[in-house]
Scaffold this motif. Structure first.
Motif, PDB file in Angstrom:
ATOM      1  N   GLU A  51       4.208  20.172  -6.652  1.00 38.46           N
ATOM      2  CA  GLU A  51       3.425  20.084  -7.651  1.00 38.46           C
ATOM      3  C   GLU A  51       3.446  18.868  -8.314  1.00 38.46           C
ATOM      4  N   MET A  52       3.779  17.691  -7.834  1.00 35.57           N
ATOM      5  CA  MET A  52       3.691  16.630  -8.420  1.00 35.57           C
ATOM      6  C   MET A  52       2.240  15.844  -7.889  1.00 35.57           C
ATOM      7  N   GLU A  53       1.623  15.338  -8.971  1.00 35.55           N
ATOM      8  CA  GLU A  53       0.335  14.885  -8.897  1.00 35.55           C
ATOM      9  C   GLU A  53       0.313  13.472  -8.035  1.00 35.55           C
ATOM     10  N   TRP A  54       1.231  12.862  -8.299  1.00 28.29           N
ATOM     11  CA  TRP A  54       1.441  11.588  -7.561  1.00 28.29           C
ATOM     12  C   TRP A  54       2.861  11.290  -6.669  1.00 28.29           C
ATOM     13  N   ASP A  55       2.607  11.475  -5.471  1.00 23.50           N
ATOM     14  CA  ASP A  55       4.212  11.372  -4.711  1.00 23.50           C
ATOM     15  C   ASP A  55       4.650  10.244  -4.699  1.00 23.50           C
ATOM     16  N   MET A  56       5.905  10.227  -3.957  1.00 22.03           N
ATOM     17  CA  MET A  56       6.885   9.189  -4.320  1.00 22.03           C
ATOM     18  C   MET A  56       6.379   7.842  -3.733  1.00 22.03           C
ATOM     19  N   HIS A  57       5.542   7.811  -2.612  1.00 24.38           N
ATOM     20  CA  HIS A  57       4.958   6.643  -2.166  1.00 24.38           C
ATOM     21  C   HIS A  57       4.060   5.978  -2.993  1.00 24.38           C
ATOM     22  N   TYR A  58       2.989   6.963  -3.604  1.00 26.33           N
ATOM     23  CA  TYR A  58       2.225   6.625  -4.641  1.00 26.33           C
ATOM     24  C   TYR A  58       3.095   5.579  -5.803  1.00 26.33           C
ATOM     25  N   LEU A  59       3.921   6.238  -6.387  1.00 28.02           N
ATOM     26  CA  LEU A  59       4.676   5.710  -7.452  1.00 28.02           C
ATOM     27  C   LEU A  59       5.268   4.361  -7.127  1.00 28.02           C
ATOM     28  N   VAL A  60       5.772   4.197  -6.035  1.00 22.34           N
ATOM     29  CA  VAL A  60       6.585   2.846  -5.525  1.00 22.34           C
ATOM     30  C   VAL A  60       5.433   1.774  -5.614  1.00 22.34           C
ATOM     31  N   ALA A 118       0.823  -1.317  -0.161  1.00 22.91           N
ATOM     32  CA  ALA A 118      -0.282   0.093   0.112  1.00 22.91           C
ATOM     33  C   ALA A 118       0.783   1.332  -0.011  1.00 22.91           C
ATOM     34  N   PRO A 119       0.291   2.312  -0.574  1.00 25.05           N
ATOM     35  CA  PRO A 119       1.271   3.592  -0.570  1.00 25.05           C
ATOM     36  C   PRO A 119       1.532   4.100   0.918  1.00 25.05           C
ATOM     37  N   ALA A 120       0.815   3.705   1.783  1.00 25.50           N
ATOM     38  CA  ALA A 120       1.002   4.059   3.272  1.00 25.50           C
ATOM     39  C   ALA A 120       2.119   3.259   3.816  1.00 25.50           C
ATOM     40  N   ASP A 121       2.463   2.309   3.223  1.00 25.60           N
ATOM     41  CA  ASP A 121       3.752   1.403   3.718  1.00 25.60           C
ATOM     42  C   ASP A 121       5.081   1.546   2.947  1.00 25.60           C
TER      43      ASP A 121
END
Length: 284
Positions: free
Chosen positions: A189-198, A116-119
């Motif tokens: 200004e990133m639509e999807w942050d680093m955690h989301y991308l991973v 999950a993005p949270a992890d």
């Protein structure tokens, strides 16, 4: 607040050595020291793969006059494209549209699959500065994969180091060509942050330690030419410096798709702002 540590890989007396930056010096585990400005740098990590997001910064989206897709899309840069701080980026003879793209690289620290993005933070070793160069002369080939555009040799500089403990939020990202500011963006200004991308990539692709995800570039990518010095600076990660050179040989004319100068090539190279009224782009 977590303190940051910067690790680099350099050639030290002929051997590849990991060092830690202490001010202006780099310190090896055996105590040897070298001035950072005098060191011969290697890419700070050894990835099995490099994956990059197409569009993520809102300023870049606005520059092209397009809409973001409902979810990020990606492309692959082969590891043979890796380059380092201080390295030469090669524009092949006969090509004109080599563009810089200042970015931040996410470096994986643990085998990662179906999270999950949270992890995601627990699977990230740290971050590095990247320049996702594109050889747009080949934009009309490879059926949208951008293999030659983004995967040609030397087009993936990373460094100078891998920084752990860095918070990606609200950090500036800037690119300079010959000392002039040409890109001025922010991670906000990133639509999807680093955690989301991973987490997104890891749904179907196992990410291994050392793998790198490039997180997108802000507006302002433009062609550079041999002799130019390009620097990408990310707040808290340092400044990645490379210079452009001409390849010693031209693209072979007797096989395969050739460099083109179509409307798509020129428009993309100049950020979608080129006016096509029977006038060709200036030769560089």
């Amino acid at each position: 607040m977590t303190s940051t540590v910067e690790y680099r890989r350099i050639l030290l007396e002929g051997a590849a050595v990991q060092v830690v930056r202490e001010g202006d010096e780099l310190v090896a585990a055996d105590g040897r020291r070298v001035k950072a400005a005098e060191a011969s740098h290697l890419p700070p990590v050894r990835p099995s793969k490099v994956i990059a997001v197409h569009l993520n910064h809102r300023s870049r989206v606005a520059e092209f006059g397009v809409s973001l897709p409902p979810a990020p899309t990606y492309f692959h840069k082969p590891v043979s494209a890796l380059n380092a701080h201080g390295g030469a980026v090669v524009r092949p003879e006969g090509c004109k549209y080599l563009n810089y793209e200042g970015e931040i690289g996410i470096v994986i620290g643990r085998t990662c699959r179906n999270i999950a993005p949270a992890d995601a933070a627990a699977y990230i070793a740290g971050y590095t500065v990247a320049n996702d160069y594109g050889l747009h002369d080949f934009r009309d080939t490879d059926a949208g994969s951008m293999l030659r555009v983004k995967g040609s040799d030397t087009l993936c500089p990373l460094g100078p180091g891998l920084v752990t403990g860095w918070d990606f939020r609200a950090k500036y990202l800037r690119t300079y060509v010959n000392g002039t500011l040409v890109q001025d963006g922010s991670t906000d200004e990133m639509e999807w942050d680093m955690h989301y991308l991973v987490a997104d990539i890891a749904r179907t692709i196992t990410l291994e330690p050392g793998d790198v995800l490039l997180s997108g570039t802000p507006a302002g990518s433009r062609p550079v030419r041999p002799g130019d010095v390009v620097e990408v600076e990310a707040e808290g990660l340092g400044r990645l410096t490379n210079h452009i050179v001409t390849g010693p040989t031209a693209i072979r004319p007797d096989i395969g798709a050739q460099p083109t100068e179509s409307e798509e090539v020129v428009s993309t190279a100049f950020g979608g702002d080129w006016e096509f009224r029977g006038v060709r782009a200036p030769r560089r």
